[in-house]
Each structure stands twice: as structure tokens, then as C-alpha cells.
Design an enzyme around this catalytic site. Structure first.
Site, short mmCIF file in Angstrom:
data_model
loop_
_atom_site.label_atom_id
_atom_site.label_comp_id
_atom_site.label_asym_id
_atom_site.label_seq_id
_atom_site.Cartn_x
_atom_site.Cartn_y
_atom_site.Cartn_z
N HIS A 185 0.89 -1.19 0.00
CA HIS A 185 0.00 0.00 0.00
C HIS A 185 0.92 1.23 0.00
O HIS A 185 1.73 1.41 -0.90
CB HIS A 185 -0.92 -0.12 1.23
N ASP A 237 2.84 5.64 -6.63
CA ASP A 237 4.10 5.54 -5.88
C ASP A 237 5.33 5.44 -6.77
O ASP A 237 6.45 5.48 -6.27
CB ASP A 237 4.06 4.31 -4.96
N HIS A 271 -2.20 -2.07 -9.89
CA HIS A 271 -3.18 -1.51 -8.98
C HIS A 271 -4.43 -2.36 -9.02
O HIS A 271 -4.79 -2.88 -10.07
CB HIS A 271 -3.53 -0.07 -9.38
N1 CMC Z 1 5.12 -6.55 -10.48
C1 CMC Z 1 5.03 -7.75 -11.09
N2 CMC Z 1 3.89 -8.45 -11.24
C2 CMC Z 1 2.78 -7.89 -10.73
C3 CMC Z 1 2.80 -6.63 -10.08
C4 CMC Z 1 4.03 -5.95 -9.98
N3 CMC Z 1 4.10 -4.77 -9.38
N4 CMC Z 1 1.55 -6.31 -9.68
C5 CMC Z 1 0.77 -7.35 -10.06
N5 CMC Z 1 1.51 -8.29 -10.68
C6 CMC Z 1 1.03 -9.54 -11.29
C7 CMC Z 1 0.67 -10.55 -10.22
O1 CMC Z 1 1.77 -11.39 -9.93
C8 CMC Z 1 -0.45 -11.30 -10.92
O2 CMC Z 1 0.13 -12.15 -11.86
P1 CMC Z 1 -0.52 -13.62 -12.15
O3 CMC Z 1 -1.87 -13.34 -12.74
O4 CMC Z 1 0.42 -14.28 -13.08
O5 CMC Z 1 -0.61 -14.30 -10.82
C9 CMC Z 1 -1.20 -10.23 -11.69
O6 CMC Z 1 -0.20 -9.22 -11.96
C10 CMC Z 1 -2.37 -9.61 -10.96
O7 CMC Z 1 -1.88 -9.06 -9.73
P2 CMC Z 1 -2.58 -9.22 -8.33
O8 CMC Z 1 -1.53 -9.34 -7.28
O9 CMC Z 1 -3.63 -10.27 -8.40
O10 CMC Z 1 -3.30 -7.81 -8.23
P3 CMC Z 1 -3.88 -7.17 -6.92
O11 CMC Z 1 -5.00 -6.31 -7.34
O12 CMC Z 1 -4.17 -8.20 -5.89
O13 CMC Z 1 -2.66 -6.31 -6.35
C11 CMC Z 1 -1.14 -4.54 -5.99
C12 CMC Z 1 -2.52 -4.94 -6.56
C13 CMC Z 1 -1.04 -3.01 -6.00
C14 CMC Z 1 -1.03 -5.02 -4.54
C15 CMC Z 1 -0.05 -5.18 -6.86
O14 CMC Z 1 -0.15 -4.71 -8.19
C16 CMC Z 1 1.34 -4.90 -6.31
O15 CMC Z 1 1.80 -5.63 -5.43
N6 CMC Z 1 2.05 -3.83 -6.82
C17 CMC Z 1 3.33 -3.47 -6.27
C18 CMC Z 1 3.16 -2.70 -4.98
C19 CMC Z 1 2.68 -1.28 -5.24
O16 CMC Z 1 3.17 -0.59 -6.10
N7 CMC Z 1 1.70 -0.87 -4.43
C20 CMC Z 1 1.15 0.49 -4.48
C21 CMC Z 1 -0.26 0.51 -4.92
S1 CMC Z 1 -0.80 2.17 -5.35
C22 CMC Z 1 -0.82 3.03 -3.88
C23 CMC Z 1 -1.87 2.62 -2.98
O17 CMC Z 1 -3.04 2.92 -3.25
O18 CMC Z 1 -1.55 2.00 -1.97
#
Ligand code: CMC
Length: 429
Positions: A268, A364, A308
């Protein structure tokens, strides 16, 4: 004739049901009537991490994740970032309308009146180790404010609520600045109520040995824009934490402390700190392709600052921040990590792995570069998210408290453990 209903046949019993569809939703409680027999509890929806569950009605912030649209109370984020100020946006979020000049002056005055914290807070801060993370200091001191304002428990009174909301918005920069000064071993600088919200904050963080030090106007403006961009983001993890904890009718300091701890996590608000560490680890533009390979290999390495839950397009906040980078770097000199970030974005946006998963830079990705150029240490970045998000937390909290449909948050579970076991004495195990 199309009807706003959903017809369901339960193949276990052959019974048919018609559920009302409103705002693109069915009510999960309407599922409860679907039973196999009188002993059956009724059907529930299983939705770990709330991927497809609306937990509230809200009139505050609108996001269209596919189109990359973000609006506060109907106003596009780009217009607010360009023309407004963080306190004006705070008024807008809290009250639903842009203020008149008199309303804004009055609001700014109210916030300014509350910037000081009780002297005992300093003693409380002194109790932390020299290397304490400033986010845990912030969360703890905000929770402690609850003990300074016992009247805050009266969450049903609008007047009482509004005073606490103003206090939280006003005191957050002071607490954040104090936690920074503590970690640097520097004396605390008291608020200067003749300065603007953002200028005062930067002054409390930076000034040493003089009362005349003032931050560069361009940096004040850039930080204020960043504050606007972070002010609210509907039902994100920290806002949901604030709403859920607040639903027990605890005071808002305790509820917002929960929001702060949720924000601390690297998935987050902690992501801006993680982005900086990632860019430093990559070290050079020439290592970017290798890093992307590691991310795609699925060894757990993530491209921090990308992806996201809601945006499946470029995060509109990231676009504004990228522009603000130029204005900041014109004053501070370019952050050498920018080249690595731009190269990461360039490669990722044309790589199938990221394209197929619709992973774009989020808020971010570039914010940390600005914070670093302004001289903030990486562990302080998430506080720069927490300060402006405070208005979002308190506004969402008040919306929840005044929503007649809301009750204490209490989800159901699917029980997967054992049952009905007999206790075994310790010497028999
Ligand atoms: N790098 C590499 N792969 C990724 C990333 C990333 N940053 N984000 C998502 N994926 C992949 C993930 O592994 C999954 O792949 P697969 O379908 O093969 O399993 C797919 O994309 C879908 O991701 P998810 O984890 O199911 O998506 P989510 O909605 O649960 O997670 C997230 C959203 C923001 C937690 C995630 O994208 C992430 O961990 N990003 C990096 C951390 C980050 O930048 N966070 C800040 C978010 S914006 C500020 C805020 O509002 O907090």
C-alpha cells in the site's frame, strides 16, 4: 422487457429465486434466503480480499479504473492538482462543495488553530529508540491522541466529530515532522501558524538554527500538489481499515491509527519507499532489462510502483507526478534514479507480461523520486502519504458513521478447522 433482477435456480433444490439488482449489485443478504432446508444457514458470498464486494455507498471519490479517471466530489484530479490547494481540497472532500473565499479562510483558520500538540506528546516521542521507523511513531502517537481528547468518543455528535477531524488534519504534519526530527536526533520545531499548511510542514521538518528558514516556493507548490493527489482514493486498504475499526464506534484517533498501520505495508503506502530501494538496487539503466527478467521469472520480485487493484490503465496521479518531477528537479537538480525509472517504465509498458496483466505505473512510482530530491529519507516517504490521506480517512469515517445502513463490520467465514474434540491432559499428548 428487461428487468433489474437476477434469476437464480438452486440446482441443489430446484427452487428458483429472483434477486433485485440495484446500482449493478445484488445484496449479499438476499442470498441468505437460498437454503437447502430449514437447518441450512443460507447461501453466502465468498470474496477473500473483497475483490468483488461493495462494502458501502460513498459520494466522496469516483474512480474509473479502466479509463484512468479519478474525481473528488465530481472534480477531476488533474484540475484540482493544477488549480487548487490541499486545504481547499480537504474542505471539498469533507463538505462536498468547493468553499467560498470566506468558507475557505474560516477552514484554514480552524486547521491552523489546531497545529500544536500537547507537550506530553514530545515525551512520548522521546521514548522511541533513535532508529524507530517514523511510521510506527506516527501510528502510535495518533492512537495516543485519543487519550488527550476523551470527548472524541462522542462520535454521534457532528460538532464533536468535526473538531476531531480538524485536529487530525492539523496535527498530522506536526507529528510527522516530530517523528522525523526524532529519527535525525534533531530538536522539534514548533508549528508556525503564519505559514501555509505545506510550508509550515516543510519548515518543521527542515529548519535548523534559525527561525527565518523557508522552503523554496516551487517545492512547497510541488508537495502541495502531491498532497492533493493523495487526499483520498475511495475504499483502499487503509480507508477500509479506518472504516472497519471506526464501525465499532471507537474514537476517530483510534480508527485513523488503524488506517496509518495499514498504509505502512509495502503493498500500500509503503510502496513509495520500496520503489526507491528497488531503483537503488538496480543501480544503473543497463541493469533494467535483467531486473525485468527477474520480475517475469516469478521468483517473488515485484516491479514496485506498478499495478493496482482498481486501475487497469495509467494511474492519473502518476501522470501528474511525472510532470511535477520536472518542476522539482529544476530546483533540486535531477534525481539520477529518474533515468532508471523512465527506462523501467519504457521497457515494462511494451512487455507482454505487463501489458497482458494491465500493469501500469501507480502513484508511488515517481513520488519517491521527488521526495528524495527534496531531501527526505526513504523511511519518511510513507508519512508524506499519511499526512494528506488523513482528510480522506476522516471524511470516509464520518460518512460511515452517519450512514444508517452501516453497522459494526463483521464478515462471515468458511470454517475449515476441526470440531468437537475432547481436551487431552498435557501429560497424555
Ligand atoms: N510486479 C510484477 N507483477 C505484478 C505486479 C508488480 N508490481 N503487480 C501485479 N503483478 C502480477 C501478479 O503477480 C499477478 O500475476 P498472475 O496473474 O500471473 O498471478 C497479476 O499481476 C495480478 O496481480 P494481483 O496481485 O492479483 O493484483 P492485486 O490487485 O491483488 O494487487 C497490488 C494490486 C497493488 C497489490 C499489486 O499490483 C502490487 O503488489 N504492486 C506493487 C506494490 C505497489 O506498487 N503498491 C502500491 C499501490 S498504489 C498506492 C496505494 O493505493 O496503496
Amino acid at each position: 422487457m428487461p428487468q433489474d433482477t437476477l434469476s437464480i435456480t438452486d440446482n441443489r433444490t430446484g427452487k428458483a429465486y429472483e434477486l433485485k439488482i440495484e446500482n449493478g449489485c445484488i445484496r449479499a443478504m438476499d442470498l441468505r434466503q437460498i437454503k437447502t432446508g430449514p437447518e441450512d444457514f443460507g447461501l453466502m458470498a465468498y470474496d477473500p480480499a473483497f475483490l468483488n464486494t461493495a462494502n458501502c455507498r460513498s459520494a466522496i471519490t469516483y474512480i474509473d479504473g479502466d479509463k484512468g479517471i479519478l474525481e473528488y466530489r465530481g472534480y477531476p484530479i488533474e484540475q484540482l492538482a493544477e488549480q487548487s490547494s490541499h486545504l481547499e481540497v480537504s474542505y471539498l472532500l469533507m463538505n462536498g462543495e468547493l468553499p467560498t473565499k470566506t468558507q475557505l479562510d474560516d477552514f484554514v483558520n480552524k486547521i491552523t488553530l489546531h497545529t500544536y500538540v500537547h507537550e506530553n506528546i514530545k515525551g512520548f516521542m522521546d521514548g522511541f529508540r533513535y532508529d524507530a521507523h517514523p511510521m510506527s511513531m506516527l501510528a502510535s502517537t495518533v492512537a495516543a491522541l485519543s487519550s488527550f481528547y476523551p470527548e472524541a468518543k462522542n462520535v454521534k455528535s457532528k460538532d464533536v466529530r468535526r473538531v476531531q477531524m480538524n485536529r487530525l488534519i492539523a496535527k498530522m504534519p506536526t507529528l510527522a515532522a516530530f517523528s522525523h526530527r526524532h529519527s535525525q536526533g534533531l530538536p522539534y520545531v514548533y508549528p508556525n501558524n503564519e505559514l501555509s499548511y505545506t510550508e509550515n510542514f516543510l519548515t518543521m521538518v527542515k529548519s535548523i538554527g534559525t527561525t527565518n528558514w523557508r522552503p523554496h516556493k516551487a517545492l512547497v507548490k510541488a508537495l502541495d500538489i502531491l498532497f492533493i493527489l493523495h487526499a483520498d482514493h475511495e475504499q483502499n486498504c487503509s480507508t477500509t481499515a479506518t472504516r472497519v475499526v471506526g464501525s465499532s464506534e471507537v474514537d476517530p484517533y483510534s480508527a485513523v491509527a488503524a488506517g496509518i498501520t495499514a498504509l505502512y505495508g509495502p503493498l500500500h503506502g509503503g510502496a513509495n519507499e520500496a520503489v526507491l530501494r528497488m531503483l537503488r538496487e538496480i543501480g544503473d539503466k543497463k541493469n533494467v532489462a535483467e531486473f525485468i527478467k527477474r520480475v517475469k521469472a516469478g521468483d517473488g520480485t515485484k516491479l514496485m510502483g506498478f499495478g493496482h487493484r482498481v486501475y487497469k490503465n495509467y494511474d492519473p496521479r502518476a501522470k501528474v507526478i511525472k510532470k511535477a518531477c520536472d518542476e522539482v528537479f529544476a530546483v533540486t537538480g535531477k534525481n539520477p534514479l529518474l533515468d532508471i525509472a523512465v527506462e523501467l517504465e519504457r521497457i515494462a509498458l511494451q512487455d507482454d507480461y505487463f501489458v497482458q496483466r494491465k500493469l501500469y505505473p501507480n502513484v508511488d512510482f515517481y513520488s519517491g523520486l521527488i521526495y528524495e530530491a527534496m531531501g527526505f529519507p526513504a523511511e519518511f516517504f510513507t508519512l508524506l502519504f499519511a499526512i494528506p490521506r488523513t482528510v480522506g480517512w476522516v471524511t470516509q469515517w464520518e460518512e460511515m458513521i452517519t450512514d444508517n445502513e452501516q453497522k459494526i463490520s463483521r464478515p462471515r467465514q468458511i470454517f475449515t478447522g476441526q470440531r468437537g474434540r475432547n481436551y487431552v491432559a498435557i501429560d497424555k499428548r
